[in-house]
Motif scaffolding. Sequence first.
Motif: not given
Length: 247
Positions: A156-159, A168-175, A194-196, A199-203
């Motif tokens: 939400n901050v990014v969009i 495409t240049s801002v990732f959410v990374k697990s660990s 990863i599925i969560m 589903e919630n970081a897209s796009p």
Amino acid sequence: MNIKQYLDSTYLKTASQAGLSESENDIVVKHAITEAVNEGFKLIMIRPEYVALAKEMILNANSNLNVGTVIDFPEGKSDLETKIRQANEAIVNGADDLDFVCNYEAFKDGNAELVKQEVLIATQIGLANNKTVKWIIETAALTEKEIIQLSSLIKNVVISNFKEEDYTSVFVKSSTGFYKTPDGSPNGATIPAIIMMLENASPLPVKAAGGVKSYEEALEMIRLGVKRIGTSSAKAIANGENTSNQY
């Protein structure tokens, strides 16, 4: 599929963590950089103090390998000024990717505004310098609800603040791969987490890091929709071998 272009070959141990002297650890880092060049991986992920060395080695090898580094690693508890200082140093040294550890403890304590501010400001700095930015949320430290909420917060901050072509240049990374779970459960990229995130970081794209130990596991992550995989066993995975490495 060229799986090597999904792999961020990773070595983030300090000398003490690796049980080595500083000079011995330097040799390990140089080997990791050389291997990443020779194998044609997407990126080498190393500690900040090695970024300039990596860029020099890559230039000398006439390679297209990218260099990533970690910011406020591994706990993410530093203030925004520290994160900014470390990011600027990494940019000056030539880093292509900036992997920030999100202040997930602040988020867990209910201080979502602090996290929104650091995501906004640090992402602005990265994108303004044409860098890829990744936000490590440390899924093993979070409940399922918190994984969903923190992935959504970053999205939400990014969009809300950046252009669609920046997503495409801002990732959410697990660990980080370095978090110690109290019960010894997996501390990295699990399929449910990863599925969560997806589903919630897209796009925004997702990077799976920590605990991907085989070609089959990496392929499963890619099939789910992960765009990058961080692993200290990139060569083994690319060769179809299993590994016991934990990050």
